[in-house]
Design an enzyme around this catalytic site. Sequence first.
Site, short mmCIF file in Angstrom:
data_model
loop_
_atom_site.label_atom_id
_atom_site.label_comp_id
_atom_site.label_asym_id
_atom_site.label_seq_id
_atom_site.Cartn_x
_atom_site.Cartn_y
_atom_site.Cartn_z
N LEU A 14 0.74 -1.13 0.01
CA LEU A 14 0.14 -0.04 0.06
C LEU A 14 1.00 1.37 -0.13
O LEU A 14 0.48 2.52 -0.44
CB LEU A 14 -0.88 -0.02 1.24
CG LEU A 14 -2.00 -1.09 1.29
CD1 LEU A 14 -2.47 -1.03 2.80
CD2 LEU A 14 -2.97 -0.92 0.29
N GLY A 15 2.07 0.96 0.56
CA GLY A 15 3.00 2.37 0.71
C GLY A 15 4.06 2.28 1.48
O GLY A 15 4.08 0.83 1.94
N GLY B 148 7.32 3.95 3.74
CA GLY B 148 7.82 5.20 4.36
C GLY B 148 9.38 5.13 4.93
O GLY B 148 9.72 4.10 4.50
N VAL C 69 4.19 -0.77 4.22
CA VAL C 69 2.76 -1.03 4.59
C VAL C 69 2.02 -2.04 3.53
O VAL C 69 2.01 -1.48 2.33
CB VAL C 69 1.82 0.20 4.63
CG1 VAL C 69 0.60 -0.09 5.18
CG2 VAL C 69 2.62 0.86 5.88
N LYS D 60 1.81 -2.85 8.69
CA LYS D 60 3.01 -2.05 8.57
C LYS D 60 4.24 -2.98 9.01
O LYS D 60 3.95 -3.31 10.21
CB LYS D 60 2.89 -0.82 9.62
CG LYS D 60 3.92 0.04 9.32
CD LYS D 60 3.46 1.67 10.12
CE LYS D 60 4.54 2.55 10.18
NZ LYS D 60 4.16 3.86 10.42
N ASP E 120 3.01 15.81 14.10
CA ASP E 120 3.41 15.56 12.65
C ASP E 120 2.15 15.41 11.93
O ASP E 120 1.92 14.68 11.12
CB ASP E 120 4.45 14.28 12.33
CG ASP E 120 5.12 14.46 10.99
OD1 ASP E 120 5.01 15.28 10.20
OD2 ASP E 120 5.43 13.20 10.38
P1 ATP Z 1 7.42 8.03 7.54
O1 ATP Z 1 8.32 8.13 6.43
O2 ATP Z 1 6.11 9.16 7.14
O3 ATP Z 1 7.76 8.00 8.84
P2 ATP Z 1 6.41 5.37 7.93
O4 ATP Z 1 7.61 4.58 7.50
O5 ATP Z 1 6.05 5.54 9.35
O6 ATP Z 1 6.25 6.96 7.27
P3 ATP Z 1 3.58 5.12 7.00
O7 ATP Z 1 3.56 6.78 6.86
O8 ATP Z 1 2.86 5.00 8.22
O9 ATP Z 1 5.22 4.72 7.42
O10 ATP Z 1 2.99 4.62 6.01
C1 ATP Z 1 3.78 4.71 4.77
C2 ATP Z 1 2.50 4.68 3.67
O11 ATP Z 1 1.82 3.51 3.70
C3 ATP Z 1 1.41 5.74 3.80
O12 ATP Z 1 1.79 7.06 3.42
C4 ATP Z 1 0.25 5.16 3.32
O13 ATP Z 1 0.09 5.49 1.91
C5 ATP Z 1 0.13 3.75 3.53
N1 ATP Z 1 -0.55 3.40 4.59
C6 ATP Z 1 0.14 3.34 6.11
N2 ATP Z 1 -0.90 2.90 6.87
C7 ATP Z 1 -2.11 2.50 6.13
C8 ATP Z 1 -3.24 2.32 6.50
N3 ATP Z 1 -3.75 1.87 7.76
N4 ATP Z 1 -4.19 2.01 5.44
C9 ATP Z 1 -3.99 2.21 4.24
N5 ATP Z 1 -2.72 2.60 3.83
C10 ATP Z 1 -1.59 2.94 4.77
#
Ligand code: ATP
Length: 504
Positions: free
Chosen positions: A29-30, A32, A37, A52, A147
């Site tokens: 899904l994505g 970060g 995720v 995640k 944030d």
């Molecule tokens: P960051 O670089 O902002 O710290 P991170 O590693 O903590 O990011 P997230 O921002 O939590 O990761 O998640 C990355 C991407 O995954 C999000 O931008 C979103 O597109 C997708 N995502 C995260 N959680 C969910 C969810 N609960 N449902 C759907 N998509 C999600």
Amino acid sequence: MDGSSGHGGRDGGRTGDMLLRNYKLGKRLGFGASATVKLAEHVLTGLKVAIKIINKHEIRKIKDMEEKVRREMKIAKLLVHPHIVRLYEVIETSTDIFLVLEYAESGELFDYIVYKNRLNENEARSLFQQIISGVEYCHRNMVVHRDLKPENLLLDSKYHVKIADFGFSNILRDGRFLKTSCGSPSYAAPEILFGKLYAGPEVDVWSCGVILYALLCGKLPFDEGNISDFYRKIKHGIYNLPMSLPPGARDLIRRILVVDPTRRMTIPQIRQHPWFKAHLPCYLTVPPLEANQLAKKIDEQILQVVINMGFDRNQLIQSLFNRVHNEATVAYYLLLDYQYRGSSGYLKAEFQASMESGINQMHQSEPIPRYMNYQGIGQIPQLPQERKWSLGLQFQANPREIMTDVLKALQELRVGWKRIGHYNMKCRWIPGIYGHNSHHLEDDDSNIMESDDAAMKASNVVKFEVQLYKTREEKNLLDLQRVQGPQFLFLDLCAAILAQLRVL
Ligand code: ATP
């Protein structure tokens, strides 16, 4: 079955095996800075979650990242709110941490704003009201997000906001100020950017002001073009308020984007602002129950469904009450949230009312409460038996095949249905008017429950729900639940369905 895994370790001892057994991982899904995720299906309920996945080795390479992840886990577990992504459970292996999260199907608010260019006043206000309510709840629980930005505000299938990513958040302590600089500069309050001490909630309020501006204008008040200019403008609160903005929103933004945090609007003041108050949905007018209070409000019907999956009733109630994350409680909360989302009135007000009126019609002298309040563990009262007629059938075939057979049976019996999930349907049968073999509405007919006034008025309309569940023994349980209509007719219909399925 007691609902706990029996293994040692963190979070009720979930292991990699448990992850593979309980979830089917799907597409990405994505990703970060710290995680990937993925979409996943929760096997027991068939419902979708977002997982995640955080690689422990990778996060140890980045300074403070492990702490950020652990903080996110700790804080997300505390918060239960309709506009905050729910953390269902944490599964930890020797190499990875898996956060099982509520799935926000419609992606990031950021992409939605880009797609729409800017939102109209009503939509922007509605999203802003949801954000404020979620942030207010965090603050009441002594959590400051730090944030907030449209990339961290996700949208569910109905485009309701779900606040995500608590990696930078912190727990407030009375009388203590924070200093850490965090978040994205475009959304960060001046006191954060310039390294001053701050109490906490006021920095989230600033970010909410920037978000409101972005919702209505489709751009940021402070843009990162020329860095020194950018910081100068934030320091002095210099930004342009387009004349096209609705006057109420202009006034609100002006009162929020105030450089001096002591003069900046607070959330209680935002709540009193006329622009904010307009069209405020009922469920956002009152503060939601605190998580520990919510844990005592147990949904009897969903409890029953989870028990039908093979979990022990008392263990499950204790786990819910103690807010323990285990297989049974994860199934319970997934079903609960799914039901909330499924109802058109958010927070299922509408759904609940219709269900309760259905139940009350059956038991006018003795209404059954849908929610049971448990006041203390150790004195768990015996729950009243579920008195709606229900029928559980166990099958070993695969769920799709079972659903195909069930649909064929319903079609044969001229039962109308409306799908509310892959394995869940609302059904209506009108024997008096059409007889067993007379009435069928199309699969995706969304008017099934409302259409055909004459038929609805008929006293012998039988409304019921069909749901297929997976049990722990790898069997599928077909559950038929009467919602409304004469019991004998419902039984008659059940017998006919069983005959069609060749169970009788
Ligand atoms: P960051 O670089 O902002 O710290 P991170 O590693 O903590 O990011 P997230 O921002 O939590 O990761 O998640 C990355 C991407 O995954 C999000 O931008 C979103 O597109 C997708 N995502 C995260 N959680 C969910 C969810 N609960 N449902 C759907 N998509 C999600």
